[in-house]
Design a protein around this motif. Structure first.
Motif, PDB file in Angstrom:
ATOM      1  N   LEU A 128       0.772  -1.131  -0.057  1.00 57.53           N
ATOM      2  CA  LEU A 128      -0.067   0.075   0.023  1.00 57.53           C
ATOM      3  C   LEU A 128       0.827   1.203  -0.119  1.00 57.53           C
ATOM      4  N   GLY A 129       2.032   1.160   0.793  1.00 62.90           N
ATOM      5  CA  GLY A 129       2.770   2.308   0.767  1.00 62.90           C
ATOM      6  C   GLY A 129       3.597   2.623  -0.700  1.00 62.90           C
ATOM      7  N   GLN A 130       3.697   1.628  -1.565  1.00 65.54           N
ATOM      8  CA  GLN A 130       4.174   1.766  -2.908  1.00 65.54           C
ATOM      9  C   GLN A 130       3.098   2.219  -3.539  1.00 65.54           C
ATOM     10  N   ALA A 131       1.891   1.749  -3.491  1.00 62.35           N
ATOM     11  CA  ALA A 131       0.776   2.196  -4.320  1.00 62.35           C
ATOM     12  C   ALA A 131       0.373   3.430  -3.929  1.00 62.35           C
ATOM     13  N   LEU A 132       0.563   4.060  -2.934  1.00 60.34           N
ATOM     14  CA  LEU A 132       0.226   5.345  -2.699  1.00 60.34           C
ATOM     15  C   LEU A 132       1.227   6.356  -3.436  1.00 60.34           C
ATOM     16  N   ALA A 133       2.520   5.856  -3.441  1.00 61.05           N
ATOM     17  CA  ALA A 133       3.521   6.382  -4.272  1.00 61.05           C
ATOM     18  C   ALA A 133       3.312   6.793  -5.600  1.00 61.05           C
ATOM     19  N   VAL A 134       2.679   5.803  -6.325  1.00 63.83           N
ATOM     20  CA  VAL A 134       2.379   5.910  -7.726  1.00 63.83           C
ATOM     21  C   VAL A 134       1.221   6.576  -8.135  1.00 63.83           C
ATOM     22  N   CYS A 135       0.169   6.728  -7.065  1.00 67.35           N
ATOM     23  CA  CYS A 135      -0.956   7.369  -7.418  1.00 67.35           C
ATOM     24  C   CYS A 135      -1.175   8.608  -7.974  1.00 67.35           C
ATOM     25  N   VAL A 136      -1.916   8.775  -9.063  1.00 60.68           N
ATOM     26  CA  VAL A 136      -2.211  10.140  -9.705  1.00 60.68           C
ATOM     27  C   VAL A 136      -3.776  10.544  -9.315  1.00 60.68           C
ATOM     28  N   ARG A 137      -4.391   9.655  -9.424  1.00 61.26           N
ATOM     29  CA  ARG A 137      -6.061   9.864  -9.347  1.00 61.26           C
ATOM     30  C   ARG A 137      -6.311   9.857  -7.791  1.00 61.26           C
ATOM     31  N   ASP A 138      -7.233  11.034  -7.324  1.00 64.76           N
ATOM     32  CA  ASP A 138      -7.512  11.106  -6.015  1.00 64.76           C
ATOM     33  C   ASP A 138      -7.913  10.188  -5.239  1.00 64.76           C
ATOM     34  N   ASP A 139      -9.086   9.386  -6.219  1.00 59.96           N
ATOM     35  CA  ASP A 139     -10.266   8.535  -5.545  1.00 59.96           C
ATOM     36  C   ASP A 139      -9.144   7.131  -5.350  1.00 59.96           C
ATOM     37  N   ILE A 140      -8.495   6.596  -6.256  1.00 60.81           N
ATOM     38  CA  ILE A 140      -7.632   5.380  -5.633  1.00 60.81           C
ATOM     39  C   ILE A 140      -6.869   5.590  -4.823  1.00 60.81           C
ATOM     40  N   CYS A 141      -6.314   6.792  -4.433  1.00 64.97           N
ATOM     41  CA  CYS A 141      -5.238   7.110  -3.518  1.00 64.97           C
ATOM     42  C   CYS A 141      -5.977   7.177  -2.211  1.00 64.97           C
ATOM     43  N   LYS A 142      -7.224   7.804  -2.047  1.00 63.92           N
ATOM     44  CA  LYS A 142      -7.915   7.971  -0.900  1.00 63.92           C
ATOM     45  C   LYS A 142      -8.589   6.274  -0.815  1.00 63.92           C
ATOM     46  N   LEU A 143      -8.851   5.621  -1.521  1.00 62.60           N
ATOM     47  CA  LEU A 143      -9.048   4.130  -1.234  1.00 62.60           C
ATOM     48  C   LEU A 143      -7.914   3.511  -0.671  1.00 62.60           C
ATOM     49  N   PHE A 144      -6.676   3.618  -1.252  1.00 58.60           N
ATOM     50  CA  PHE A 144      -5.434   2.834  -0.575  1.00 58.60           C
ATOM     51  C   PHE A 144      -5.180   3.322   0.720  1.00 58.60           C
ATOM     52  N   PHE A 145      -5.352   4.664   0.954  1.00 53.77           N
ATOM     53  CA  PHE A 145      -5.210   5.146   2.236  1.00 53.77           C
ATOM     54  C   PHE A 145      -6.112   4.836   3.278  1.00 53.77           C
ATOM     55  N   GLU A 146      -7.117   4.783   2.965  1.00 54.50           N
ATOM     56  CA  GLU A 146      -8.161   4.228   3.803  1.00 54.50           C
ATOM     57  C   GLU A 146      -8.042   2.778   4.230  1.00 54.50           C
ATOM     58  N   ILE A 147      -7.631   1.924   3.324  1.00 58.12           N
ATOM     59  CA  ILE A 147      -7.356   0.489   3.337  1.00 58.12           C
ATOM     60  C   ILE A 147      -6.193   0.405   4.253  1.00 58.12           C
ATOM     61  N   GLN A 148      -5.110   1.180   3.964  1.00 61.87           N
ATOM     62  CA  GLN A 148      -4.046   1.053   4.792  1.00 61.87           C
ATOM     63  C   GLN A 148      -4.262   1.499   6.121  1.00 61.87           C
ATOM     64  N   TYR A 149      -5.183   2.464   6.453  1.00 61.10           N
ATOM     65  CA  TYR A 149      -5.616   2.796   7.916  1.00 61.10           C
ATOM     66  C   TYR A 149      -6.252   1.555   8.539  1.00 61.10           C
ATOM     67  N   GLU A 150      -6.938   0.840   7.812  1.00 51.00           N
ATOM     68  CA  GLU A 150      -7.533  -0.205   8.507  1.00 51.00           C
ATOM     69  C   GLU A 150      -6.769  -1.152   8.748  1.00 51.00           C
ATOM     70  N   ILE A 151      -5.810  -1.533   7.971  1.00 48.48           N
ATOM     71  CA  ILE A 151      -4.894  -2.640   8.143  1.00 48.48           C
ATOM     72  C   ILE A 151      -4.001  -2.172   9.354  1.00 48.48           C
ATOM     73  N   PHE A 152      -3.576  -1.081   9.492  1.00 45.83           N
ATOM     74  CA  PHE A 152      -2.844  -0.458  10.467  1.00 45.83           C
ATOM     75  C   PHE A 152      -3.287  -0.874  11.777  1.00 45.83           C
ATOM     76  N   LYS A 153      -4.817  -0.516  11.704  1.00 45.25           N
ATOM     77  CA  LYS A 153      -5.595  -0.814  13.178  1.00 45.25           C
ATOM     78  C   LYS A 153      -5.617  -2.149  13.581  1.00 45.25           C
ATOM     79  N   PHE A 154      -5.847  -3.023  12.691  1.00 51.29           N
ATOM     80  CA  PHE A 154      -5.740  -4.613  13.039  1.00 51.29           C
ATOM     81  C   PHE A 154      -4.437  -4.644  13.348  1.00 51.29           C
TER      82      PHE A 154
END
Length: 182
Positions: A128-154
């Motif tokens: 997810l960190g690598q994915a966020l680094a290559v994102c251009v579109r905000d919607d997929i960047c937001k999706l990746f970030f929200e997923i990373q946050y959920e995985i961090f919590k767990f």
């Protein structure tokens, strides 16, 4: 103190609505596709682990992880379908089995199951960190970030359990040359 995760979420939210929707680029597609594969294959890790352990706290943690992974996989599948991207094949669900029926030479210990799950989480967070680094579109960047946050919590809750049980694998401590404890 400002919550970093809320700030990042706020950063992407206002822009996503205004941004012209260009197609996803190859890096965004690849990372989303590989992440979905990793999450879905990780579901079998949860299923196998739940079929193996009898530890109530570990079962609780694994069920939480399994539910989070199921929700994340559905978010990713929905997003990829909306973008017209074929989904990766997923492994079949594992049937329920009796933990006592597993031969000792094959059965993982609770510590091994927790560390396997922890390694899976580490791989997902890294991807997810690598994915966020290559994102251009905000919607997929937001999706990746929200997923990373959920995985961090767990991951944080699992780490607490692992620490409590003495299951954490900790590298040796580093003491610089000339260090002395006073």
């Amino acid at each position: 103190m400002t919550n970093v995760f809320e700030s990042m979420k706020d950063l992407f939210t206002p822009q996503a609505a205004d941004q012209q929707q260009n197609p996803l680029h190859v890096g965004e597609v690849t990372h989303a596709w590989v992440l979905l594969t990793l999450i879905e294959e990780g579901l079998t890790v949860y299923q196998q682990s739940l079929n193996t352990t009898k530890d109530d706290e570990l079962i609780h943690a694994l069920r939480n992880g399994q539910q989070a992974a199921t929700d994340i996989a559905e978010q990713l599948r929905t997003f990829l379908r909306k973008e017209g991207i074929p989904l990766p094949p997923a492994s079949e669900d594992k049937p329920l089995s009796d933990p006592d029926a597993i031969p000792l030479g094959v059965k993982h210990t609770d510590e091994e199951l927790a560390n396997l799950t922890s390694a899976k989480i580490s791989a997902e967070i890294t991807l997810l960190g690598q994915a966020l680094a290559v994102c251009v579109r905000d919607d997929i960047c937001k999706l990746f970030f929200e997923i990373q946050y959920e995985i961090f919590k767990f991951g944080c809750s699992l780490k607490k359990l692992m620490s409590k049980r003495g299951w954490l694998k900790i590298p040796p401590y580093y003491y610089p040359p000339g260090y002395s404890e006073k």
